[in-house]
Design an enzyme around this catalytic site. Sequence first.
Site, PDB file in Angstrom:
ATOM      1  N   ASN A  72       0.866  -1.181   0.000  1.00 53.05           N
ATOM      2  CA  ASN A  72       0.000   0.000   0.000  1.00 53.05           C
ATOM      3  C   ASN A  72       0.900   1.227   0.000  1.00 53.05           C
ATOM      4  O   ASN A  72       1.484   1.571   1.015  1.00 53.05           O
ATOM      5  CB  ASN A  72      -0.890  -0.034   1.256  1.00 53.05           C
ATOM      6  CG  ASN A  72      -1.692   1.241   1.438  1.00 53.05           C
ATOM      7  OD1 ASN A  72      -1.814   2.045   0.505  1.00 53.05           O
ATOM      8  ND2 ASN A  72      -2.241   1.438   2.622  1.00 53.05           N
ATOM      9  N   LYS A 104       0.146   4.305  -0.377  1.00 53.98           N
ATOM     10  CA  LYS A 104      -0.480   5.532   0.150  1.00 53.98           C
ATOM     11  C   LYS A 104      -0.226   6.702  -0.824  1.00 53.98           C
ATOM     12  O   LYS A 104      -0.139   6.476  -2.022  1.00 53.98           O
ATOM     13  CB  LYS A 104       0.011   5.806   1.579  1.00 53.98           C
ATOM     14  CG  LYS A 104      -0.136   4.558   2.465  1.00 53.98           C
ATOM     15  CD  LYS A 104       0.056   4.814   3.925  1.00 53.98           C
ATOM     16  CE  LYS A 104      -0.111   3.510   4.695  1.00 53.98           C
ATOM     17  NZ  LYS A 104      -0.053   3.674   6.129  1.00 53.98           N
ATOM     18  N   HIS A 107      -9.479   1.554   4.877  1.00 54.36           N
ATOM     19  CA  HIS A 107      -8.206   1.730   5.591  1.00 54.36           C
ATOM     20  C   HIS A 107      -8.428   2.706   6.747  1.00 54.36           C
ATOM     21  O   HIS A 107      -9.215   3.649   6.618  1.00 54.36           O
ATOM     22  CB  HIS A 107      -7.133   2.256   4.624  1.00 54.36           C
ATOM     23  CG  HIS A 107      -5.772   2.243   5.231  1.00 54.36           C
ATOM     24  ND1 HIS A 107      -5.351   3.216   6.104  1.00 54.36           N
ATOM     25  CD2 HIS A 107      -4.746   1.354   5.124  1.00 54.36           C
ATOM     26  CE1 HIS A 107      -4.117   2.926   6.500  1.00 54.36           C
ATOM     27  NE2 HIS A 107      -3.725   1.801   5.919  1.00 54.36           N
ATOM     28  N   GLU A 111      -6.784   5.123   7.790  1.00 54.76           N
ATOM     29  CA  GLU A 111      -6.558   6.533   7.429  1.00 54.76           C
ATOM     30  C   GLU A 111      -7.804   7.103   6.741  1.00 54.76           C
ATOM     31  O   GLU A 111      -8.148   8.274   6.917  1.00 54.76           O
ATOM     32  CB  GLU A 111      -5.309   6.647   6.534  1.00 54.76           C
ATOM     33  CG  GLU A 111      -4.039   6.458   7.371  1.00 54.76           C
ATOM     34  CD  GLU A 111      -2.858   5.865   6.631  1.00 54.76           C
ATOM     35  OE1 GLU A 111      -2.852   5.855   5.388  1.00 54.76           O
ATOM     36  OE2 GLU A 111      -1.933   5.389   7.314  1.00 54.76           O
ATOM     37  N   GLU A 127      -5.523  -4.606  10.843  1.00 52.25           N
ATOM     38  CA  GLU A 127      -4.527  -3.554  11.008  1.00 52.25           C
ATOM     39  C   GLU A 127      -4.843  -2.748  12.267  1.00 52.25           C
ATOM     40  O   GLU A 127      -5.617  -1.781  12.205  1.00 52.25           O
ATOM     41  CB  GLU A 127      -4.534  -2.610   9.799  1.00 52.25           C
ATOM     42  CG  GLU A 127      -4.108  -3.255   8.507  1.00 52.25           C
ATOM     43  CD  GLU A 127      -3.482  -2.229   7.558  1.00 52.25           C
ATOM     44  OE1 GLU A 127      -2.384  -2.492   7.070  1.00 52.25           O
ATOM     45  OE2 GLU A 127      -4.077  -1.156   7.347  1.00 52.25           O
ATOM     46  N   GLY A 152       2.277   2.559  10.830  1.00 55.58           N
ATOM     47  CA  GLY A 152       3.234   3.654  10.694  1.00 55.58           C
ATOM     48  C   GLY A 152       3.938   4.033  11.987  1.00 55.58           C
ATOM     49  O   GLY A 152       4.618   5.047  12.045  1.00 55.58           O
ATOM     50  N   SER A 209       3.308  -1.693  10.540  1.00 54.46           N
ATOM     51  CA  SER A 209       4.755  -1.727  10.820  1.00 54.46           C
ATOM     52  C   SER A 209       5.410  -3.056  10.461  1.00 54.46           C
ATOM     53  O   SER A 209       6.328  -3.509  11.161  1.00 54.46           O
ATOM     54  CB  SER A 209       5.022  -1.363  12.284  1.00 54.46           C
ATOM     55  OG  SER A 209       4.632  -0.023  12.522  1.00 54.46           O
TER      56      SER A 209
HETATM   57  P1  PGA Z   1       2.814   0.589   7.647  1.00 52.96           P
HETATM   58  O1  PGA Z   1       1.356   0.798   7.024  1.00 52.96           O
HETATM   59  O2  PGA Z   1       3.343  -0.721   7.118  1.00 52.96           O
HETATM   60  O3  PGA Z   1       3.619   1.759   7.164  1.00 52.96           O
HETATM   61  O4  PGA Z   1       2.659   0.553   9.136  1.00 52.96           O
HETATM   62  C1  PGA Z   1       0.491  -0.282   6.863  1.00 52.96           C
HETATM   63  C2  PGA Z   1      -0.816   0.195   6.297  1.00 52.96           C
HETATM   64  O5  PGA Z   1      -1.243   1.308   6.628  1.00 52.96           O
HETATM   65  O6  PGA Z   1      -1.457  -0.508   5.510  1.00 52.96           O
END
Ligand code: PGA
Length: 269
Positions: A25, A27, A115, A117, A187, A193, A233
């Site tokens: 992903n 983003k 997601h 976000e 998640e 993140g 992460s």
């Molecule tokens: P990350 O993001 O691996 O940077 O923690 C995962 C995600 O948001 O799908």
Amino acid sequence: MAARSRDFVAKPNPRNGRCRLISGNWKMNLNHLEAISLVQKLHYSLRESDYHFAEISVHPPFTALRSIQLLLETDRIPISLGAQNCYFEESGAYTGEISSSMLGKLGVKYVIVGHSERRDLFGESNEIVAKKVNAVLGLEMTPIVCVGESMSQREGAETESVIQAQVDAVVTAMRPELCEQIVFAYEPKWAIGSGVPAEPADAVFGANAIRSAVAKHHGEPVANSVRVQYGGSVNSANAKEFLDQAEIDGLLVGGASLTAEAFTTIIQA
Ligand code: PGA
């Protein structure tokens, strides 16, 4: 999409019969030129055995989808194309939105829906997520439905009920044969993140909570068909311990999918 060599199809995991899916992903990162370069490097560093181990999908921003579609088709690269979001209406006066049928025309196979976000920054409710999932399934693409709790919900022992409500909203009114096609991504928000991944046991707990919510509506066989990724992460040092869990069918990788080196090491973990 150009016919794929049979040699590059992911083999089912012998422990549960499900094919793993490892997704990048990206983003809001990488313009279309950078995206092309990353996919070329990624394919160059992956081995045939990696494509047997797991299906690999990349989820660039909308602006790079057409370029990546052409690259994958022209060079017959067996990576699946994914999007990060879509709108649930088919067409109309929805300035700035992209419909699932537009994505389908670009050869998109997987669409990330809900997601955290999008839920937190763009106000996507469980109801909106459910509509988007139906729009994606209606176009014969596969939604990757993200669910997971915040840190305060975790501390309040609400993880299971949060996951249950998020899954319920999506699967309640759905036909079982559509439900079994869904990929869920567990998640936990606090792991995204943050550099602090969940423990493998937390990831298994989340996967079990997702499957029991599905089973409540559609029974065990459907629950055992849905695939569940872990995300939050993930890096080359921890990928293996998640992939070693029979309940986890792959990974949704953010930051560490932005370079070919890091993403390849995760896939080869
Ligand atoms: P990350 O993001 O691996 O940077 O923690 C995962 C995600 O948001 O799908």
